[in-house]
Structures are given as structure tokens and as C-alpha cells.
Enzyme design. Structure first.
Site, PDB file in Angstrom:
ATOM      1  N   LYS A 121      89.586  27.613  -1.538  1.00 33.26           N
ATOM      2  CA  LYS A 121      90.701  27.250  -1.878  1.00 33.26           C
ATOM      3  C   LYS A 121      91.094  26.920  -3.320  1.00 33.26           C
ATOM      4  O   LYS A 121      92.108  27.295  -4.039  1.00 33.26           O
ATOM      5  CB  LYS A 121      91.302  26.058  -1.063  1.00 33.26           C
ATOM      6  CG  LYS A 121      90.422  24.724  -1.221  1.00 33.26           C
ATOM      7  CD  LYS A 121      90.834  23.669  -0.416  1.00 33.26           C
ATOM      8  CE  LYS A 121      90.075  22.514  -0.391  1.00 33.26           C
ATOM      9  NZ  LYS A 121      90.162  21.908  -1.952  1.00 33.26           N
ATOM     10  N   ARG A 162      95.773  16.183   4.050  1.00 29.95           N
ATOM     11  CA  ARG A 162      94.446  16.424   4.823  1.00 29.95           C
ATOM     12  C   ARG A 162      94.770  15.752   6.044  1.00 29.95           C
ATOM     13  O   ARG A 162      93.789  15.798   7.085  1.00 29.95           O
ATOM     14  CB  ARG A 162      93.271  15.993   4.071  1.00 29.95           C
ATOM     15  CG  ARG A 162      92.995  16.691   2.944  1.00 29.95           C
ATOM     16  CD  ARG A 162      91.638  16.108   2.552  1.00 29.95           C
ATOM     17  NE  ARG A 162      91.094  16.768   1.219  1.00 29.95           N
ATOM     18  CZ  ARG A 162      90.370  17.630   1.066  1.00 29.95           C
ATOM     19  NH1 ARG A 162      89.710  18.068   2.207  1.00 29.95           N
ATOM     20  NH2 ARG A 162      90.042  18.370   0.039  1.00 29.95           N
ATOM     21  N   ARG A 165      78.180  25.217  -5.222  1.00 25.35           N
ATOM     22  CA  ARG A 165      79.417  25.373  -6.264  1.00 25.35           C
ATOM     23  C   ARG A 165      79.146  24.573  -7.355  1.00 25.35           C
ATOM     24  O   ARG A 165      78.294  23.580  -7.517  1.00 25.35           O
ATOM     25  CB  ARG A 165      80.568  24.515  -5.644  1.00 25.35           C
ATOM     26  CG  ARG A 165      81.613  24.467  -6.516  1.00 25.35           C
ATOM     27  CD  ARG A 165      83.042  24.077  -5.683  1.00 25.35           C
ATOM     28  NE  ARG A 165      82.836  22.841  -4.851  1.00 25.35           N
ATOM     29  CZ  ARG A 165      83.832  22.603  -3.921  1.00 25.35           C
ATOM     30  NH1 ARG A 165      84.865  23.356  -3.751  1.00 25.35           N
ATOM     31  NH2 ARG A 165      83.678  21.455  -3.216  1.00 25.35           N
ATOM     32  N   ARG A 185      79.292  18.619  -8.214  1.00 27.85           N
ATOM     33  CA  ARG A 185      79.854  17.387  -7.973  1.00 27.85           C
ATOM     34  C   ARG A 185      78.803  16.567  -7.040  1.00 27.85           C
ATOM     35  O   ARG A 185      78.144  17.077  -6.170  1.00 27.85           O
ATOM     36  CB  ARG A 185      80.982  17.873  -6.987  1.00 27.85           C
ATOM     37  CG  ARG A 185      82.220  18.361  -7.820  1.00 27.85           C
ATOM     38  CD  ARG A 185      83.315  18.968  -6.856  1.00 27.85           C
ATOM     39  NE  ARG A 185      84.272  19.487  -7.299  1.00 27.85           N
ATOM     40  CZ  ARG A 185      85.325  19.921  -6.742  1.00 27.85           C
ATOM     41  NH1 ARG A 185      85.552  20.036  -5.437  1.00 27.85           N
ATOM     42  NH2 ARG A 185      86.271  20.825  -7.340  1.00 27.85           N
ATOM     43  N   ARG A 198      82.310  15.593   6.022  1.00 21.71           N
ATOM     44  CA  ARG A 198      83.567  16.062   5.868  1.00 21.71           C
ATOM     45  C   ARG A 198      84.116  16.766   7.085  1.00 21.71           C
ATOM     46  O   ARG A 198      85.254  16.985   7.387  1.00 21.71           O
ATOM     47  CB  ARG A 198      83.596  16.802   4.550  1.00 21.71           C
ATOM     48  CG  ARG A 198      84.899  17.272   3.612  1.00 21.71           C
ATOM     49  CD  ARG A 198      84.726  17.958   2.496  1.00 21.71           C
ATOM     50  NE  ARG A 198      83.591  17.327   1.651  1.00 21.71           N
ATOM     51  CZ  ARG A 198      83.091  18.045   0.519  1.00 21.71           C
ATOM     52  NH1 ARG A 198      83.330  19.264   0.115  1.00 21.71           N
ATOM     53  NH2 ARG A 198      82.052  17.269  -0.264  1.00 21.71           N
TER      54      ARG A 198
END
Length: 212
Positions: A3, A78, A119, A152, A163
Site C-alpha cells: 500500500k 484500521r 522492506r 523498521r 499485526r
């Protein structure tokens, strides 16, 4: 890519800003604000920041003049509580604006884990890489400005597991919320970046025609 990458492409295509609650929170963490200290502890565990805190941040951001032509909400709302707050906020403050519509990018859970743990992000230009599918030319270095890439603290397998639990219990009802109102579409995130962008823009056009 997910996203964040798609939001950047839509920003360029439509000339409107991206509003990422994650970026706002990470900025507060980097500056060591009270909000940042609370958020860091929660995010490192893969937990969501309380709705009221996030809603206040979004409300403040939506009051800025650069959103008048539109904006892209990245990763928000969310929870159902956030979605209901946002509907109420926009009804009271955004008279005459087009209704908000929602797009979900569907990705296999194992592929999503690879994307998240692999990532890497440039802290300067915000370009997003992935060590598995889209690595930089030089390991750990941004292709565009030579900055060291960042990983991160919440992009770990343990945080991902938490998550996903949060998603299943809290975020799935958001999809139902917007689906009931005819303001939701899902696109296949397993395709190429360009194909996903095209699918999102096509879905946005369809939704706009349906709700306006």
C-alpha cells in the site's frame, strides 16, 4: 510492493497528498515526543495505537490546506471505531467533498510476510525497497541519494504475527462497514506494481461513479 508503494504512485498520478498514520507516528518516535514514546512501545509489539490518539492525528492533518483537492489515507482507518469517527468527522467538516471510498490490496499471508520483513526504506526520499523482490543496486544504500536504508523496528516476523491477529479481530469489520455502504473494492496485490496501480485506479473510478 504494498500500500505504501501504491500510495506514492497515486500521489504522482493525481497530485494529492498521502496521509500515512504510520509515518506520522514514526516522525513522533524519531523526535522523542510523548506520543512517540507511547507509540513505539505498542508498534514494536505489533499492537495498534489507541483509536482516539490516531483519530486526533488524522483530524489535525485533514485540517491542513493541501488536502482540499483530495488525499490518500494510507493504513487508516484500521478499526471500526476509526471508520465511524472518520465518517462523522467528514460529514461535519467536508461538506461538498466527494464521499470517502476504500480499496483493499489482497496479498497471500506468506507473501505479505516476505514483503514486510524484507522492506527497507530510505529515510530521506522515502523510496521503498525489498531485499527479496526489489533490492537496491548496492546493499543497504538508496539508489537515488546514497542514504543508508532503514529497517523498521516493527518489520519483524513477531510483530507481523501480532499485526495479523489485530487485523483479523479489528480491521476486517472495517471492510464490512464500507462494503455495506457500497464504498469498497478489493484488488489482487499479487500482480505487478503497474497492474495493481491500474486496478486501483479503475476501482476508484467505478466507486466514484457509484457514490456521487
Amino acid at each position: 510492493m504494498g500500500k505504501g508503494t501504491q500510495a506514492q504512485r497515486l500521489m504522482a498520478d493525481f497530485g494529492i497528498p498521502q496521509i500515512s498514520t504510520g509515518d506520522i507516528l514514526r516522525d513522533n518516535i524519531a523526535r522523542g515526543t510523548d506520543l512517540g514514546k507511547v507509540a513505539k512501545g505498542l508498534m514494536d509489539q505489533g499492537q495498534l495505537v489507541p483509536d482516539q490518539m490516531v483519530n486526533n492525528m488524522v483530524g489535525a492533518r485533514l485540517a491542513q490546506p493541501d488536502v482540499e483537492r483530495g488525499y490518500i489515507l494510507d493504513g487508516y482507518p484500521r478499526t471500526l471505531g476509526q471508520a465511524e469517527w472518520l465518517d462523522s468527522h467528514l460529514t461535519s467538516t467536508a461538506a461538498g467533498h466527494a464521499p470517502l471510498v476504500a480499496i483493499s490490496i489482497r496479498v497471500d499471508e506468506q507473501e505479505l510476510l516476505r514483503r514486510i520483513t524484507g522492506r527497507r526504506i530510505c529515510p530521506v526520499c522515502k523510496h521503498i525497497y525489498n531485499i527479496y523482490s526489489k533490492p537496491p543496486k548496492q546493499e543497504g544504500i538508496c539508489d537515488f541519494d546514497g542514504s543508508p536504508l532503514q529497517h523498521r523496528s516493527d518489520d519483524t516476523e513477531a510483530a507481523f504475527t501480532e499485526r495479523m491477529k489485530a487485523y483479523n479481530s479489528l480491521t476486517a469489520p472495517v471492510i464490512e462497514h464500507y462494503s455495506r455502504q457500497g464504498r469498497f473494492r478489493e484488488v489482487d496485490g499479487a500482480r505487478s506494481v503497474e497492474q495493481v496501480t491500474a486496478a486501483i485506479e479503475s476501482s476508484l473510478k467505478q466507486l466514484r461513479q457509484a457514490v456521487e
